[in-house]
Design an enzyme around this catalytic site. Structure first.
Site, short mmCIF file in Angstrom:
data_model
loop_
_atom_site.label_atom_id
_atom_site.label_comp_id
_atom_site.label_asym_id
_atom_site.label_seq_id
_atom_site.Cartn_x
_atom_site.Cartn_y
_atom_site.Cartn_z
N ARG A 114 12.64 54.00 34.35
CA ARG A 114 11.18 53.97 34.29
C ARG A 114 10.56 55.36 34.16
O ARG A 114 9.38 55.49 33.87
CB ARG A 114 10.62 53.24 35.54
CG ARG A 114 10.82 51.74 35.48
CD ARG A 114 10.57 51.07 36.81
NE ARG A 114 11.71 51.22 37.72
CZ ARG A 114 11.74 50.73 38.96
NH1 ARG A 114 10.70 50.10 39.46
NH2 ARG A 114 12.82 50.91 39.72
N GLU B 149 14.63 40.67 47.82
CA GLU B 149 14.13 41.49 46.71
C GLU B 149 13.00 40.75 46.01
O GLU B 149 13.00 39.52 45.94
CB GLU B 149 15.26 41.79 45.72
CG GLU B 149 16.30 42.74 46.25
CD GLU B 149 15.68 44.04 46.76
OE1 GLU B 149 15.16 44.81 45.94
OE2 GLU B 149 15.70 44.26 47.98
C1 UD1 Z 1 15.73 49.16 46.78
C2 UD1 Z 1 15.96 48.01 47.77
C3 UD1 Z 1 14.62 47.40 48.14
C4 UD1 Z 1 13.71 48.48 48.71
C5 UD1 Z 1 13.58 49.66 47.75
C6 UD1 Z 1 12.86 50.80 48.46
C7 UD1 Z 1 18.14 46.98 47.29
C8 UD1 Z 1 18.86 45.84 46.67
N1 UD1 Z 1 16.80 46.98 47.17
O1 UD1 Z 1 15.18 48.61 45.58
O2 UD1 Z 1 14.79 46.36 49.09
O3 UD1 Z 1 12.42 47.92 48.98
O4 UD1 Z 1 14.87 50.13 47.35
O5 UD1 Z 1 12.65 51.89 47.60
O6 UD1 Z 1 18.76 47.81 47.89
N2 UD1 Z 1 21.28 53.54 43.13
C9 UD1 Z 1 22.58 53.96 42.92
N3 UD1 Z 1 23.44 53.09 42.36
C10 UD1 Z 1 23.11 51.83 42.01
C11 UD1 Z 1 21.77 51.41 42.23
C12 UD1 Z 1 20.89 52.29 42.80
O7 UD1 Z 1 22.94 55.08 43.22
O8 UD1 Z 1 23.99 51.09 41.51
C13 UD1 Z 1 20.34 54.50 43.72
C14 UD1 Z 1 19.24 54.85 42.75
O9 UD1 Z 1 19.59 56.01 41.99
C15 UD1 Z 1 18.07 55.13 43.70
C16 UD1 Z 1 18.35 54.24 44.90
O10 UD1 Z 1 19.72 53.91 44.82
O11 UD1 Z 1 18.01 56.47 44.12
C17 UD1 Z 1 17.51 52.98 44.91
O12 UD1 Z 1 17.76 52.23 43.75
P1 UD1 Z 1 16.61 51.45 43.00
O13 UD1 Z 1 17.18 50.79 41.82
O14 UD1 Z 1 15.44 52.32 42.81
O15 UD1 Z 1 16.28 50.32 44.10
P2 UD1 Z 1 14.98 49.44 44.18
O16 UD1 Z 1 14.99 48.43 43.09
O17 UD1 Z 1 13.80 50.34 44.26
CA CA Z 2 13.45 52.73 43.98
#
Ligand code: UD1
Ligand code: CA
Length: 492
Positions: free
Chosen positions: A15, A157
């Site tokens: 995004r 979620e």
């Molecule tokens: C996540 C939470 C959600 C919470 C939100 C708060 C989960 C399933 N959901 O959603 O409940 O309200 O954060 O901000 O956990 N990342 C990795 N590897 C991955 C996926 C993500 O390193 O495979 C890292 C991303 O780089 C990021 C962080 O984890 O820094 C959060 O990931 P993101 O995809 O932004 O999660 P949200 O959809 O925001």
């Molecule tokens: Ca996030």
């Protein structure tokens, strides 16, 4: 219990619509990833493990540049299959960790240390803590589902939530603390049976609610914001800047317009120093007490003494400034400048790798590069050091108390002795002995009546009775200057 911190930062951050990994985008001048790393260190975490994927090398380099080589361990997550999957990648590093693990996100820079301390202190071998907040607009976040008695049940979620669940305004900040072993054991068995087909870290909390104890720690709405796009980044940037302005003001710094102060974490400013609107302080900046930094000054990696006055629109980098110096408006202090006490630099003066000795002045339109300017030297308007011949840089040395006349060119390498004077317009191409006058000046001539004749001609008026043009050389001028005749250059 010993604490290890895992920071999830593997995602590209689609995004952001950027070629650069999300966590490298700056918030208040610092790559976003620095904030959770700094927090982990402030909390006394014995190990900091970053889960990296997109541009892992660049992210690691950014962290190491700030915190030193080896300051973090890296677990690679080649494919981003969810937050739970990301934590699983640290198992080879943390599988034997008997203590607590704190999980932070790379994209959540606004968390306060106090809230995180509560989170860590609440956790134990049988209790997991998670951070939540109530948001007026909870869209996009996972929601916290509680039972009739208010006990935490699970996180849902947004993409998996029912219409009713989406109305819940308590959100999951994505920050947890608990026994490392429980996270790894649980993540082995949670599936990816959800709308995104990912391994959700949130599922660990649902299991913990049944098998251990879950305690929620509530944080302020302005702490939990995750930065997903550039609008979020700008919002977070503003929050951090306002916090920094706040703490500066509480420490005795006057801030004219906090909304327009651009400072980075870590700047040090003494009391009774006043900062004008649009001032930007980047990197390692230290400013003493009683200084005035006016509008639009951009100062990077500089140390300023006490009572320094920086007038509007100066740009200063990698330099030091002594007590009582006055700089600007519109000065350019480039790297390696040492501006000593009580120096005055006026408008459009540029320095680079130059020492300005105590009380020296260059008040107008000068370039002083690779120069050592002694104490109390007066550098006249338009003086330049010719420090570069297209191949090498050379040094100009000006002794204490010398007077450099306006429009002097100092052809380096060259030395002007202490107390010497250079006449206006002089090209100094040989060393000037101490106390001498240096003068290079072509003879001036006067063509009498020339201007009047030109005027008549241009206006089409009748020419006056023409007297023969008389050229008068500047003998008088020579007399005035005395015996210091410039040496004639040999021809050819
Ligand atoms: C996540 C939470 C959600 C919470 C939100 C708060 C989960 C399933 N959901 O959603 O409940 O309200 O954060 O901000 O956990 N990342 C990795 N590897 C991955 C996926 C993500 O390193 O495979 C890292 C991303 O780089 C990021 C962080 O984890 O820094 C959060 O990931 P993101 O995809 O932004 O999660 P949200 O959809 O925001
Ligand atoms: Ca996030």
């Amino acid at each position: 219990m010993s604490l290890a911190t895992v920071i999830l930062a593997a995602g590209l951050g689609t995004r952001m619509k950027s070629d650069k990994a999300k966590v490298l985008h700056p918030v208040a001048g610092r790559p976003m990833i620095e904030y959770p790393v700094a927090m982990a260190r402030a909390l006394g975490s014995s190990r900091v493990i970053c889960v990296l994927g997109h541009q892992a090398d660049a992210v690691r380099a950014a962290v190491e540049q700030r915190f030193g080589a080896g300051s973090i361990e890296v677990a690679l997550q080649a494919e981003q299959r969810g937050t739970g999957h990301a934590v699983l990648q640290t198992q080879s590093l943390l599988g034997n960790h008997e203590g607590l693990v704190l999980i932070l996100y790379g994209d959540t820079p606004l968390l306060s240390q106090q809230a995180l301390e509560r989170l860590v202190h609440g956790a134990s071998s049988s209790t997991l803590t998670m951070m939540t907040a109530r948001l007026p607009d909870p869209r996009g976040y996972g929601r916290v589902v509680r039972d009739g008695s208010g006990k935490f049940v699970r996180i849902v979620e947004e993409k998996d939530a029912s219409v009713d669940e989406r109305r819940i305004d308590e959100i999951n900040a994505g920050i947890y603390c608990g026994p490392a072993r429980f996270f790894f054991d649980t993540l082995q068995s949670v599936g990816a049976n959800n709308a995104q087909g990912e391994i959700y870290l949130t599922d660990v909390m649902e299991r913990a609610a049944r098998e251990l104890t879950v305690v929620t720690i509530s944080a302020g709405a302005d702490e939990v914001m995750g930065c997903n796009d550039r609008v979020d980044v700008a919002k977070a940037d503003r929050v951090i800047r306002l916090r920094l302005a706040d703490s500066l003001m509480r420490a005795g710094v006057a801030v004219r317009d906090p909304e327009r102060l651009y400072v980075e974490p870590g700047v040090e400013i003494g009391r009774d120093t006043a900062l004008g609107p649009g001032v930007e302080l980047r990197g390692k900046v230290k400013i003493g007490a009683g200084c005035v930094i006016e509008q639009g000054a951009v100062i990077t990696d500089c140390t300023l003494g006490d009572r320094v006055h920086v007038k509007p629109y100066c740009v200063m980098s990698e330099s030091t400034v002594g007590n009582g110096a006055q700089i600007g408006p519109w000065c350019h202090i480039r790297p390696g400048s040492v501006i000593e006490d009580d120096v005055h630099l006026g408008n459009f003066v540029e320095t680079k790798k130059t020492r300005m000795g105590k009380g020296a002045k260059a008040n107008h339109l000068s370039y002083l590069g690779d120069a050592d300017v002694g104490a109390k030297v007066n550098v006249g308007c338009g003086t330049i050091t010719c420090n570069y011949d297209g191949y090498v840089k050379s040094k100009t040395v000006i002794g204490d108390g010398a007077f450099i006349g306006s429009d002097t060119q100092l052809v380096a390498p060259v030395t002007v002795g202490a107390g010497a004077v250079t006449a206006a317009g002089t090209t100094v191409y040989r060393d000037v002995p101490p106390g001498a006058l240096a003068l290079t000046r072509p003879e001036i001539v006067f063509v009498e009546g020339w201007a009047e004749r030109k005027r008549q001609k241009m206006l089409g008026l009748a020419p006056p009775k023409a007297a023969a043009p008389k050229v008068v050389s500047s003998k008088k001028e020579k007399k005035k200057i005395g015996k210091a005749k410039p040496k004639k250059r040999r021809r050819g």
